[in-house]
Every structure is written in C-alpha cells, then in structure tokens.
Design a protein around this motif. Structure first.
Motif, PDB file in Angstrom:
ATOM      1  N   TYR A 168       0.834  -1.198   0.000  1.00 57.55           N
ATOM      2  CA  TYR A 168       0.000   0.000   0.000  1.00 57.55           C
ATOM      3  C   TYR A 168       0.876   1.258   0.000  1.00 57.55           C
ATOM      4  O   TYR A 168       0.622   2.199  -0.768  1.00 57.55           O
ATOM      5  CB  TYR A 168      -0.904  -0.006   1.229  1.00 57.55           C
ATOM      6  CG  TYR A 168      -1.959   1.063   1.256  1.00 57.55           C
ATOM      7  CD1 TYR A 168      -3.239   0.823   0.768  1.00 57.55           C
ATOM      8  CD2 TYR A 168      -1.708   2.319   1.800  1.00 57.55           C
ATOM      9  CE1 TYR A 168      -4.223   1.797   0.810  1.00 57.55           C
ATOM     10  CE2 TYR A 168      -2.674   3.302   1.841  1.00 57.55           C
ATOM     11  CZ  TYR A 168      -3.932   3.032   1.352  1.00 57.55           C
ATOM     12  OH  TYR A 168      -4.907   4.003   1.397  1.00 57.55           O
ATOM     13  N   ARG A 169       1.916   1.263   0.838  1.00 57.77           N
ATOM     14  CA  ARG A 169       2.785   2.445   0.919  1.00 57.77           C
ATOM     15  C   ARG A 169       3.459   2.713  -0.431  1.00 57.77           C
ATOM     16  O   ARG A 169       3.533   3.856  -0.876  1.00 57.77           O
ATOM     17  CB  ARG A 169       3.837   2.251   2.014  1.00 57.77           C
ATOM     18  CG  ARG A 169       3.264   2.272   3.416  1.00 57.77           C
ATOM     19  CD  ARG A 169       4.323   1.877   4.448  1.00 57.77           C
ATOM     20  NE  ARG A 169       5.205   2.967   4.789  1.00 57.77           N
ATOM     21  CZ  ARG A 169       6.240   2.858   5.608  1.00 57.77           C
ATOM     22  NH1 ARG A 169       6.532   1.671   6.145  1.00 57.77           N
ATOM     23  NH2 ARG A 169       6.999   3.898   5.896  1.00 57.77           N
ATOM     24  N   GLN A 170       3.958   1.673  -1.082  1.00 60.88           N
ATOM     25  CA  GLN A 170       4.600   1.882  -2.375  1.00 60.88           C
ATOM     26  C   GLN A 170       3.588   2.295  -3.432  1.00 60.88           C
ATOM     27  O   GLN A 170       3.896   3.094  -4.326  1.00 60.88           O
ATOM     28  CB  GLN A 170       5.340   0.621  -2.819  1.00 60.88           C
ATOM     29  CG  GLN A 170       6.085   0.742  -4.142  1.00 60.88           C
ATOM     30  CD  GLN A 170       7.152   1.838  -4.164  1.00 60.88           C
ATOM     31  OE1 GLN A 170       7.592   2.297  -3.112  1.00 60.88           O
ATOM     32  NE2 GLN A 170       7.563   2.261  -5.356  1.00 60.88           N
ATOM     33  N   ALA A 171       2.360   1.786  -3.331  1.00 59.59           N
ATOM     34  CA  ALA A 171       1.320   2.189  -4.277  1.00 59.59           C
ATOM     35  C   ALA A 171       1.045   3.686  -4.184  1.00 59.59           C
ATOM     36  O   ALA A 171       0.850   4.358  -5.202  1.00 59.59           O
ATOM     37  CB  ALA A 171       0.033   1.404  -4.017  1.00 59.59           C
ATOM     38  N   MET A 172       1.049   4.226  -2.975  1.00 57.63           N
ATOM     39  CA  MET A 172       0.839   5.664  -2.821  1.00 57.63           C
ATOM     40  C   MET A 172       2.001   6.454  -3.426  1.00 57.63           C
ATOM     41  O   MET A 172       1.807   7.526  -4.000  1.00 57.63           O
ATOM     42  CB  MET A 172       0.668   6.029  -1.352  1.00 57.63           C
ATOM     43  CG  MET A 172      -0.576   5.439  -0.683  1.00 57.63           C
ATOM     44  SD  MET A 172      -2.136   5.854  -1.518  1.00 57.63           S
ATOM     45  CE  MET A 172      -2.527   4.282  -2.307  1.00 57.63           C
ATOM     46  N   MET A 173       3.208   5.921  -3.310  1.00 63.95           N
ATOM     47  CA  MET A 173       4.359   6.579  -3.944  1.00 63.95           C
ATOM     48  C   MET A 173       4.246   6.525  -5.465  1.00 63.95           C
ATOM     49  O   MET A 173       4.581   7.482  -6.173  1.00 63.95           O
ATOM     50  CB  MET A 173       5.653   5.926  -3.475  1.00 63.95           C
ATOM     51  CG  MET A 173       5.964   6.151  -2.004  1.00 63.95           C
ATOM     52  SD  MET A 173       6.326   7.888  -1.611  1.00 63.95           S
ATOM     53  CE  MET A 173       8.021   8.007  -2.250  1.00 63.95           C
ATOM     54  N   ILE A 174       3.765   5.414  -5.992  1.00 66.74           N
ATOM     55  CA  ILE A 174       3.567   5.289  -7.434  1.00 66.74           C
ATOM     56  C   ILE A 174       2.530   6.297  -7.911  1.00 66.74           C
ATOM     57  O   ILE A 174       2.733   7.010  -8.907  1.00 66.74           O
ATOM     58  CB  ILE A 174       3.145   3.851  -7.798  1.00 66.74           C
ATOM     59  CG1 ILE A 174       4.295   2.872  -7.537  1.00 66.74           C
ATOM     60  CG2 ILE A 174       2.683   3.770  -9.251  1.00 66.74           C
ATOM     61  CD1 ILE A 174       3.883   1.410  -7.625  1.00 66.74           C
ATOM     62  N   MET A 175       1.405   6.392  -7.197  1.00 64.09           N
ATOM     63  CA  MET A 175       0.362   7.329  -7.589  1.00 64.09           C
ATOM     64  C   MET A 175       0.821   8.775  -7.460  1.00 64.09           C
ATOM     65  O   MET A 175       0.327   9.664  -8.147  1.00 64.09           O
ATOM     66  CB  MET A 175      -0.899   7.099  -6.741  1.00 64.09           C
ATOM     67  CG  MET A 175      -1.580   5.774  -7.014  1.00 64.09           C
ATOM     68  SD  MET A 175      -2.142   5.660  -8.732  1.00 64.09           S
ATOM     69  CE  MET A 175      -2.368   3.889  -8.901  1.00 64.09           C
ATOM     70  N   ALA A 176       1.792   9.010  -6.578  1.00 68.69           N
ATOM     71  CA  ALA A 176       2.344  10.356  -6.408  1.00 68.69           C
ATOM     72  C   ALA A 176       3.380  10.708  -7.464  1.00 68.69           C
ATOM     73  O   ALA A 176       3.874  11.838  -7.492  1.00 68.69           O
ATOM     74  CB  ALA A 176       2.972  10.479  -5.020  1.00 68.69           C
ATOM     75  N   GLY A 177       3.742   9.749  -8.327  1.00 67.08           N
ATOM     76  CA  GLY A 177       4.802   9.972  -9.293  1.00 67.08           C
ATOM     77  C   GLY A 177       6.175   9.902  -8.671  1.00 67.08           C
ATOM     78  O   GLY A 177       7.145  10.443  -9.221  1.00 67.08           O
TER      79      GLY A 177
END
Length: 472
Positions: free
Chosen positions: A304-313
């Motif tokens: 989940y944490r990495q997914a938020m980083m991905i969505m943040a660019g």
C-alpha cells in the motif's frame, strides 16, 4: 487541492509599523519571515510560479495553535489581509496575499492509536501516507504528494481509495480550528457541530484556521496498481467505456482516466485495486473487452505504501526526496520535486457523456498545447453519503473532471475547453479546484448546501475577518 486562504489579495486599510511587525515576531514560538530576510523570496512562493509577483508583508511559520491565534489577532487589530497556507497549492493563488501569510507547515505531526490518526494541518500527503503506513493503516486522500492535508480535507478530499473508504472529509472525526475571535475550538459531532459540518467540504479559509484533524483510519494491505494505454484513435471509445465501468465497479477498484497532449497524445487509464492481481485483471478484462486491445499496459501487486508513492509519481524516489528542495518547513534538503506553472478548471459529471460529448472532449484535448483532462471515478462509498450530511454536495456525481494545462496558452485552452464541455457536464464544480473565473461559483461548489454554509458564516464570523474572493 485548494489551500486555506483568508482575505488574500485584499488591500489593507492600515499599515502596521516596523515595531508592530517586530512585536508579532516576538510573540511567536515559530518564525516570521519579512521582506529583506534571506529566506523571504523562497518563503513567499506557492507551488504555482504564476503567483510569484505577489509579495506578502510577512510569512509566519506557526509552531502551534497559539501562534495562529497571535496572527489572527494581529490581522484583526491591524486590518491586515490574512492568507493561510498549508501546501500552497491553491489553484487561484489564494494561499498568498499582500498582507500576512500564515503557514501551518510546522504543525505536521502525524500519530496513530486505536484506529484513529491525529494529523497536524501542515502535514503533506506523502508524509501522512508514510507515517500512517508504518503502523499498517491509512486514510483516503489525494495523490499529489506535497498537497497539505488541511486544504484537501476541508474541501472534501477526492482520492485514491475514496470509492472504498469515502472522501477525506468522510473519515474526519474532529477538527481543531482557530476562529476569528482567536479561540481554539474542537469541532466534532458533539462539539461545535455547525463548524464540524461546514469543515467537511465547505472549503478552506471561510470560517477559521484549521490546525489539527482527527481521522478514522483503515487497515492497509497489498494492493494492485495498473496503467493501461490505448491509441489516440480509440480515445472517445475509451471515455465512453470507462465512464460506464469505473463508477459502478466494486468499491475496491478506483481509477482515473487521463486524456493528454503533454509530450504526446495519450489515452490512459490508471488505477488501484484493493486486492490481488488476478482479481484486478478480471475487472480490467471487462473494460478492455469494450475498448479493444491496449497499446501498452502494466499491472502489478505491491505494498500500500509503495502504491501511494507510485500514484504520487515518486516510485523511484524516497519519501524525503518526494518533496520540494529547501530548508523551510515542508521542504527537504534532498527534495527533487519541482514547481509547476499551470491553469486549471473543473466540472463534476452527474451524467455520462453522450457519444457527441466524448468526441468533443477528445477534440478539445487534441488542440495544440500542453494539457491534460483528468477524470477521477466516484461512486461507491462516496455516493452512499447524503448530499446534506456534509458540506460536500456532489454525492451523485459519477466522476470529477479537471482541465489542467501548462505553459504558453494554458489559461486560454482551459477556459475554452471548460466552456465547450459545459453543455455536456452542466455547472457543477469542485471547490478544491477553485476557479477565480467561475460564474455561479456558489451553486457550482456547494449546491443546496450553500444556504446553510452562509448561515454558519454569519453566526461564526459576523465581521467577516476571513474573506475570500469566493467566500461563503
């Protein structure tokens, strides 16, 4: 995200003396930056360089609610315009002004206990996700990493897992606000319920300065993120298929469609599924069956944490690097994110686009320039809240629409695209994409909730200390 703003751009009728400003500085636990100080030119800037010509008389980095109250009292006594800044992303530039800018970035502590997060108003979204993620929890919020949680939550908070968990304001259980009389009030369902209601979608800068929030959290787990691309010739077909699929998908699936002419023509659907890859691919198959074969795709399971980083660019950056560079509050010395000159407008789509509407939208994106239309899916948990339960009225909207343009001709393109799509989308807009040019903004942002908001404003700030060009 629309940042908190109080009286930005309004002329002061009294000019405080140097000794007045020195007295204010001496009364703060934080720091007051004034013209001539070494950090002034950095401290006065917003995310959007379009507002770099604005020169505040002072920028106060408040360390605590008492500092905020001191600044509010100063502005009231001196009749100085007061702009409040959380992330500095106000689309209209209303988180700066010619008077005193109150920056809440130092109040950024994030903690979690027993399913509840306490989040300072100045916390940036990337830090909220990171610090809560360390405890295996999260809150529904947006994807832009340097947006301040305050502006996002006060305007509603459309975000990456909203279809499952609701808007950011839907999980707001309390908010602490410094009001026009300098009091620090706790607002929840049982205390100051009028301010609590208004703070969930009424937009920042209308009723006081938020300094802290209490949010209900959800447990996190591994998720699946996806990126799908189609040839531009299929863009209109993709729009119609996506709008029929995304708002009615299972709550666990959120997606956004980007129609872009920014470095090339692209029809892209990006999203996140709160589950495994195989379940996500079954849902995506229903979409691709309607549109046709993709030109490129990526589907992968991650934390989940990495997914938020991905969505943040920020997939290739550390959390610290996923900030703007600098030594001021809210910045990091190794930050790599840049500012962006842009113009933007919005719609809230209450009905699907017709075939003609989809073709018109695609044709607008195809016009020369550097711009993108972003469609964010709603429905799910967002739609199961009554329109009058919070100040955010757009519960029946299928998706939000953002017209976002860069560089030369940006404002003209956004203005024309918005006008040409108005017959298809109507007059609904999102207050967090605040639009200084918008006619009928009160009804567009707040709908039937505008009257109640105005009554709360009259009761809580009869002297209208907190003023906005588009203020309730």
């Amino acid at each position: 995200m629309a940042a908190l703003t109080l009286g930005a751009g309004l002329p002061a009728t009294a000019v405080p003396s140097r000794s007045d400003w020195n007295a204010l500085a001496g009364g703060l636990d934080g720091r007051l930056v004034r013209p001539g100080d070494a950090t002034y030119d950095t401290a006065r800037r917003l995310f959007n360089p379009a507002f770099d010509a604005v020169r505040p008389a002072g920028v106060a980095y408040c360390a605590n609610p008492s500092d905020v109250a001191e600044c509010v009292g100063f502005a009231r006594r001196m009749n100085v315009p007061l702009a409040v800044r959380s992330g500095g992303h106000s689309y209209a530039g209303w988180s700066t002004g010619t008077g005193l800018v109150v920056d809440v970035s130092r109040m950024n502590r994030v903690s979690h206990a027993s399913g509840r997060a306490t989040v300072g108003a100045g916390a940036k979204l990337v830090d909220v996700y990171d610090r809560l993620g360390a405890d295996g929890v999260g809150i529904p919020a947006g994807s832009c990493p340097t947006v301040g949680v305050s502006g996002l939550a006060l305007g509603g908070g459309i975000g990456v897992v909203s279809r499952k968990y609701g808007l950011t304001c839907d999980v707001m259980e309390s908010v602490q606000i410094v009001t026009a009389d300098g009091r620090l009030l706790t607002c929840d369902a049982d205390h100051n319920p009028d301010l609590y209601w208004a703070s969930r979608g009424g937009g920042g800068g209308n009723l006081g300065v938020a300094v802290s929030f209490g949010f209900r959290t959800h447990p996190t787990r591994e998720v699946t993120v996806f990126f799908l691309h189609w040839p531009w010739a299929k863009a209109a077909k993709a729009v119609r298929a996506w709008q029929a699929w995304a708002p009615s998908a299972p709550d666990e699936l959120w997606s956004t469609m980007h129609l872009s002419r920014d470095g090339g023509m692209d029809a892209q659907i990006v999203g996140l599924y709160l589950g495994g890859r195989s379940g996500c691919e079954r849902l995506l198959d229903r979409l691709t069956d309607r549109i046709g074969a993709v030109s490129a795709s990526s589907v992968r399971q991650t934390s989940y944490r990495q997914a938020m980083m991905i969505m943040a660019g920020c997939s290739t950056l550390s959390v610290s690097q996923c900030h703007q560079a600098g030594s001021l509050p809210g910045q990091t010395t190794d930050g790599r994110l840049s500012r962006d000159t842009f113009a933007a407008k919005s719609h809230m789509a209450y009905r699907p686009l017709s075939e003609a509407g989809a073709k018109t939208l695609v044709a607008e994106v195809a016009r020369p320039g550097n711009h993108t239309v972003l469609l964010d899916a709603l429905g799910g948990a967002v739609s199961r809240v009554r329109p009058d339960a919070t100040a955010f009225p757009h519960r029946a909207a299928l998706f939000s629409v953002q017209y976002y343009a860069h560089r030369a001709g940006a404002a003209a393109w956004a203005r024309a695209a918005h006008a040409r799509m108005r017959p298809h989308f109507g007059d609904h807009a999102y207050v967090n994409y605040i639009d200084a040019e918008l006619d009928g903004w009160r009804a567009a942002y707040y709908g039937a909730n505008a009257g109640r908001l105005a009554r709360i404003k009259a009761a809580r700030d009869p002297g209208r200390l907190f003023r906005l060009p588009q203020g309730i």
